[in-house]
Enzyme design. Sequence first.
Site, PDB file in Angstrom:
ATOM      1  N   SER A 148      12.496  31.729   7.354  1.00 31.45           N
ATOM      2  CA  SER A 148      11.684  32.860   7.762  1.00 31.45           C
ATOM      3  C   SER A 148      11.041  33.547   6.554  1.00 31.45           C
ATOM      4  CB  SER A 148      12.555  33.806   8.583  1.00 31.45           C
ATOM      5  OG  SER A 148      11.811  34.751   9.269  1.00 31.45           O
ATOM      6  N   HIS A 179       8.796  30.178  11.467  1.00 30.98           N
ATOM      7  CA  HIS A 179       8.555  30.556  12.859  1.00 30.98           C
ATOM      8  C   HIS A 179       7.649  31.780  12.896  1.00 30.98           C
ATOM      9  CE1 HIS A 179      12.558  33.076  12.696  1.00 30.98           C
ATOM     10  NE2 HIS A 179      11.633  33.556  11.905  1.00 30.98           N
TER      11      HIS A 179
END
Length: 199
Positions: free
Chosen positions: A100, A125
Site C-alpha cells: 500500500s 490497491h
Amino acid sequence: MTTSAARKGLRTRGSACPRATRSASSISSRAQVIVAGPITDKLAQRTVAHLLALAEDSDEPINMLISSPGGHVESGDMIHDVIKFIRPTVRTIGLAWVASAGALIFVGADKENRYCLPNTRFLIHQPSVGIGGTSTDMMIQAEQVRLMRDRLNQIFAEATGQPVERIEKDTQRDFWLNTQEALDYGLLGKVIRSVDELK
C-alpha cells in the site's frame, strides 16, 4: 493505503528519524534509513528530516529499507516526493512486506535502484476512506478519493511501465505480488541476498 477526508485526510487499507534518534520502528545510521511499520505523519516527518540531513552531508547513495503494511497516503506521498527531490540516489530495499503506502514509497526510487530480499511480498490497491457528513461533503470527499486513485494509478503506471488501464484493473482488489511477479510487473528492479549485491 489510508487517507482521511479531513484527517479524516484519506486513509489506505490495509519509518526513519534524524541521526541521533533510534527506536524499534525506526533505526537510522549514516546513509541508511529503515522504515518499518505503519506509515504515519510522524514517521514521514522523521524520515524526511533524516533524508534531508543525509543529503546535506553527502551525495553518497542512501539505502532505505522498507517493511510496512501501509498507512496514510499523504504521508507516503511526502516520503516518495522527497526521495525524488534530494540530490543523492536513494536505493529502496524491500523486506518482509511492502504494501500500500509502503509500495508508494518504494517506487519513489528509480527502477534500477529498487531492490528486495528474497522473501518479500508486495501489495498495491486502491485507497479506501470512510466518507461521512452532509451530502455535499460526501460528494466532495468522493471526488477527492477519485482524484487520489487516478493520481496513484498514474504514479504506479510510470514506475512500472504498465498501462494505466492495467494498473486500474489490477488494483480493483488487493493485488499481491511475490518477488518474481514484482520483477515481471516492473515494480522491482532486482532481488538480492547480500549487501554486496548493491551496486
